[in-house]
Design an enzyme around this catalytic site. Sequence first.
Site, PDB file in Angstrom:
ATOM      1  N   GLY A  16      -6.934   0.203  38.340  1.00  0.00           N
ATOM      2  CA  GLY A  16      -6.246   1.220  37.553  1.00  0.00           C
ATOM      3  C   GLY A  16      -5.431   2.160  38.417  1.00  0.00           C
ATOM      4  N   TYR A 151     -18.212   6.402  25.505  1.00  0.00           N
ATOM      5  CA  TYR A 151     -17.631   6.648  26.827  1.00  0.00           C
ATOM      6  C   TYR A 151     -18.666   7.286  27.749  1.00  0.00           C
ATOM      7  CZ  TYR A 151     -14.559   8.848  30.323  1.00  0.00           C
ATOM      8  OH  TYR A 151     -13.970   9.266  31.497  1.00  0.00           O
TER       9      TYR A 151
END
Length: 250
Positions: A16, A151
């Site tokens: 990422g 999350y």
Amino acid sequence: MDVANRLRGLRAMVTGGASGIGAAIVRRLAEEGAHVVIFDRNETAAREVAEACGPDVRVAVLDLADFEALDSLIAQTGPFDIAVNNAGIDQHAFFTDTTEADWRRLLLINLEAAFAVTRAVLPAMQKGRFGRIVNIGSEAGRMGSRGGAVYAAAKGGLIAFTKSIALENARYGITANSILPGPIDTPLLREAINGGGEKLLKAMEGATLLRRLGTAEDVAAAVAFVASREAGYVTGETLGVSGGMGIAQA
């Protein structure tokens, strides 16, 4: 030690790494002398970051959900001394408004991808008796998150995984540490709070002792330290980069 050269000669990969915190990490590692490979599916953005950093930064394009392709790319571009599991996705929604598809997507990118990367890089690190595993978690992983239960669960799992890797690999000279950003002003944050606007951003600022959002560079500085040779006595740790959020919420 000259900070500008403390990672000289080390080989790093950052998942990422094409934007936000990941791009800042790539820049900081390269500035400190590391050879870096950006692992990201956004080839255009990744190449822009690489070109801005110079010839010591390369790009490997892939979807992190494809673990077979990931193993192959790491074999082609490695071995690595430093692995930064930074890729992540968020979704601001109450748990009852999430679906099983949401759960799978959040767990896959935020937790399982770190499993896959770590499994792929560890054998070479063990053979070379040196390595740095750096996992980018979140303060949500130890504090919970209203509107981000899945999350937070994934990031909590990442903390426990990091400690376990530290326990298993200390004998090889490999360290593993978690960096936990708090509210960091990135495109991912602004996308995740979709609809919350400035009111929610102000609330996030108010949840920190420093009364501000963090920057991607704040996180990158912490990553560069735990990834360095001089951090050889730091392992299994969980470092918050959150403006004192943990204390402010106590």
